[in-house]
Scaffold this motif. Structure first.
Motif, PDB file in Angstrom:
ATOM      1  N   ALA A  51      66.908  66.789  11.207  1.00  0.00           N
ATOM      2  CA  ALA A  51      66.724  66.207   9.867  1.00  0.00           C
ATOM      3  C   ALA A  51      66.112  64.812   9.930  1.00  0.00           C
ATOM      4  CB  ALA A  51      68.062  66.142   9.130  1.00  0.00           C
ATOM      5  N   PHE A  52      65.984  64.239  11.130  1.00  0.00           N
ATOM      6  CA  PHE A  52      65.499  62.864  11.283  1.00  0.00           C
ATOM      7  C   PHE A  52      64.037  62.744  10.873  1.00  0.00           C
ATOM      8  CE2 PHE A  52      63.423  59.485  13.680  1.00  0.00           C
ATOM      9  CZ  PHE A  52      64.255  58.420  13.419  1.00  0.00           C
ATOM     10  N   GLY A  53      63.717  61.657  10.199  1.00  0.00           N
ATOM     11  CA  GLY A  53      62.331  61.350   9.868  1.00  0.00           C
ATOM     12  C   GLY A  53      62.112  61.223   8.379  1.00  0.00           C
ATOM     13  N   CYS A  54      60.865  61.054   8.014  1.00  0.00           N
ATOM     14  CA  CYS A  54      60.507  60.812   6.625  1.00  0.00           C
ATOM     15  C   CYS A  54      59.686  61.942   6.027  1.00  0.00           C
ATOM     16  CB  CYS A  54      59.733  59.493   6.521  1.00  0.00           C
ATOM     17  SG  CYS A  54      59.417  58.960   4.849  1.00  0.00           S
ATOM     18  N   GLY A  55      58.837  62.562   6.792  1.00  0.00           N
ATOM     19  CA  GLY A  55      58.064  63.684   6.277  1.00  0.00           C
ATOM     20  C   GLY A  55      56.870  63.295   5.434  1.00  0.00           C
ATOM     21  N   LEU A  56      56.287  62.142   5.704  1.00  0.00           N
ATOM     22  CA  LEU A  56      55.125  61.719   4.916  1.00  0.00           C
ATOM     23  C   LEU A  56      53.903  62.603   5.144  1.00  0.00           C
ATOM     24  CD1 LEU A  56      55.352  57.826   5.135  1.00  0.00           C
ATOM     25  CD2 LEU A  56      56.048  59.333   3.262  1.00  0.00           C
ATOM     26  N   SER A  57      53.881  63.313   6.265  1.00  0.00           N
ATOM     27  CA  SER A  57      52.716  64.157   6.551  1.00  0.00           C
ATOM     28  C   SER A  57      52.524  65.245   5.502  1.00  0.00           C
ATOM     29  CB  SER A  57      52.839  64.783   7.942  1.00  0.00           C
ATOM     30  OG  SER A  57      53.984  65.609   8.007  1.00  0.00           O
ATOM     31  N   ARG A  58      53.585  65.614   4.789  1.00  0.00           N
ATOM     32  CA  ARG A  58      53.446  66.657   3.760  1.00  0.00           C
ATOM     33  C   ARG A  58      52.564  66.203   2.596  1.00  0.00           C
ATOM     34  NH1 ARG A  58      59.549  66.506   1.572  1.00  0.00           N
ATOM     35  NH2 ARG A  58      59.814  65.666   3.620  1.00  0.00           N
ATOM     36  N   TYR A  59      52.290  64.899   2.505  1.00  0.00           N
ATOM     37  CA  TYR A  59      51.472  64.373   1.417  1.00  0.00           C
ATOM     38  C   TYR A  59      50.013  64.149   1.815  1.00  0.00           C
ATOM     39  CZ  TYR A  59      56.026  63.655  -0.609  1.00  0.00           C
ATOM     40  OH  TYR A  59      57.297  63.858  -1.076  1.00  0.00           O
ATOM     41  N   LEU A  60      49.678  64.440   3.071  1.00  0.00           N
ATOM     42  CA  LEU A  60      48.329  64.154   3.561  1.00  0.00           C
ATOM     43  C   LEU A  60      47.235  64.881   2.789  1.00  0.00           C
ATOM     44  CD1 LEU A  60      48.735  64.026   7.439  1.00  0.00           C
ATOM     45  CD2 LEU A  60      48.350  62.134   5.860  1.00  0.00           C
ATOM     46  N   PHE A  61      47.498  66.081   2.344  1.00  0.00           N
ATOM     47  CA  PHE A  61      46.453  66.847   1.669  1.00  0.00           C
ATOM     48  C   PHE A  61      46.742  67.025   0.180  1.00  0.00           C
ATOM     49  CE2 PHE A  61      46.289  68.005   6.151  1.00  0.00           C
ATOM     50  CZ  PHE A  61      44.986  67.621   6.421  1.00  0.00           C
ATOM     51  N   GLN A  62      47.651  66.211  -0.333  1.00  0.00           N
ATOM     52  CA  GLN A  62      47.935  66.207  -1.765  1.00  0.00           C
ATOM     53  C   GLN A  62      46.912  65.320  -2.469  1.00  0.00           C
ATOM     54  OE1 GLN A  62      50.323  68.035  -3.287  1.00  0.00           O
ATOM     55  NE2 GLN A  62      50.720  68.911  -1.266  1.00  0.00           N
ATOM     56  N   PRO A  63      46.722  65.491  -3.763  1.00  0.00           N
ATOM     57  CA  PRO A  63      45.813  64.596  -4.486  1.00  0.00           C
ATOM     58  C   PRO A  63      46.299  63.157  -4.366  1.00  0.00           C
ATOM     59  CG  PRO A  63      46.509  66.432  -5.874  1.00  0.00           C
ATOM     60  CD  PRO A  63      47.319  66.505  -4.617  1.00  0.00           C
ATOM     61  N   ASN A  64      45.378  62.263  -4.155  1.00  0.00           N
ATOM     62  CA  ASN A  64      45.735  60.846  -4.022  1.00  0.00           C
ATOM     63  C   ASN A  64      45.889  60.276  -5.435  1.00  0.00           C
ATOM     64  OD1 ASN A  64      46.363  58.550  -2.672  1.00  0.00           O
ATOM     65  ND2 ASN A  64      44.484  58.482  -1.472  1.00  0.00           N
ATOM     66  N   SER A  65      47.002  60.632  -6.079  1.00  0.00           N
ATOM     67  CA  SER A  65      47.244  60.280  -7.478  1.00  0.00           C
ATOM     68  C   SER A  65      48.471  59.386  -7.595  1.00  0.00           C
ATOM     69  CB  SER A  65      47.474  61.553  -8.302  1.00  0.00           C
ATOM     70  OG  SER A  65      48.668  62.182  -7.867  1.00  0.00           O
ATOM     71  N   VAL A  66      48.700  58.877  -8.785  1.00  0.00           N
ATOM     72  CA  VAL A  66      49.876  58.043  -9.038  1.00  0.00           C
ATOM     73  C   VAL A  66      51.146  58.833  -8.752  1.00  0.00           C
ATOM     74  CG1 VAL A  66      51.164  56.807 -10.827  1.00  0.00           C
ATOM     75  CG2 VAL A  66      48.687  56.581 -10.712  1.00  0.00           C
ATOM     76  N   GLY A  67      51.166  60.102  -9.113  1.00  0.00           N
ATOM     77  CA  GLY A  67      52.337  60.939  -8.855  1.00  0.00           C
ATOM     78  C   GLY A  67      52.632  61.068  -7.373  1.00  0.00           C
ATOM     79  N   THR A  68      51.610  61.278  -6.578  1.00  0.00           N
ATOM     80  CA  THR A  68      51.790  61.380  -5.128  1.00  0.00           C
ATOM     81  C   THR A  68      52.252  60.048  -4.549  1.00  0.00           C
ATOM     82  OG1 THR A  68      50.081  63.085  -5.014  1.00  0.00           O
ATOM     83  CG2 THR A  68      50.670  62.000  -2.954  1.00  0.00           C
ATOM     84  N   LEU A  69      51.693  58.961  -5.034  1.00  0.00           N
ATOM     85  CA  LEU A  69      52.111  57.635  -4.557  1.00  0.00           C
ATOM     86  C   LEU A  69      53.591  57.401  -4.839  1.00  0.00           C
ATOM     87  CD1 LEU A  69      49.048  55.469  -5.640  1.00  0.00           C
ATOM     88  CD2 LEU A  69      49.571  56.350  -3.356  1.00  0.00           C
TER      89      LEU A  69
END
Length: 129
Positions: A51-69
């Motif tokens: 369970a360790f970590g943050c998992g930011l890689s799941r956002y790499l291919f998401q739209p670079n939008s305010v919601g994603t931020l």
């Protein structure tokens, strides 16, 4: 200030010193390096701590939008609250990187619990990081 206040750990990234031994980090540097480790680790990468970590890689291919931020901000705040007890997170900001549309600049302001000193860490999260 005692070095035991924050602990000692292997430096991040791991490296060998001039004497041929592993380099260790201490004090506030150790805390900062641990924060970087948390943010760059995807849950599931560590066999003994899945369970360790943050998992930011799941956002790499998401739209670079305010919601994603906002989701990035929430993930960082949650992960640090769970995995780094030596700090209290004051603020997390996520902003578009002006030079790379696929990257996000994350800035974390935190207070070191043991001393009350305020620190700031900025990093870029993207495909090459």
């Amino acid at each position: 200030m005692s070095l035991d206040l924050y602990g000692t750990g292997m430096s991040f990234p791991p490296r060998v010193g001039p004497d041929g031994s592993m380099v260790w980090s201490t004090s506030e540097v150790n805390v900062r390096e641990c924060i970087c480790t948390i943010l760059r680790t995807t849950p599931g990468e560590r066999v003994e701590m899945p369970a360790f970590g943050c998992g930011l890689s799941r956002y790499l291919f998401q739209p670079n939008s305010v919601g994603t931020l906002r989701l990035v901000q929430q993930e960082v705040t949650k992960a640090l609250g769970q995995w780094e007890p030596r700090v209290s997170v004051n603020a997390v900001t996520a902003a578009l990187d002006a030079t790379d549309p696929s990257a996000v600049n994350v800035t974390i302001t935190y207070t070191l619990i043991a001393t009350g000193s305020q620190e700031r860490l900025a990093m870029t999260v993207g495909q090459d990081n």
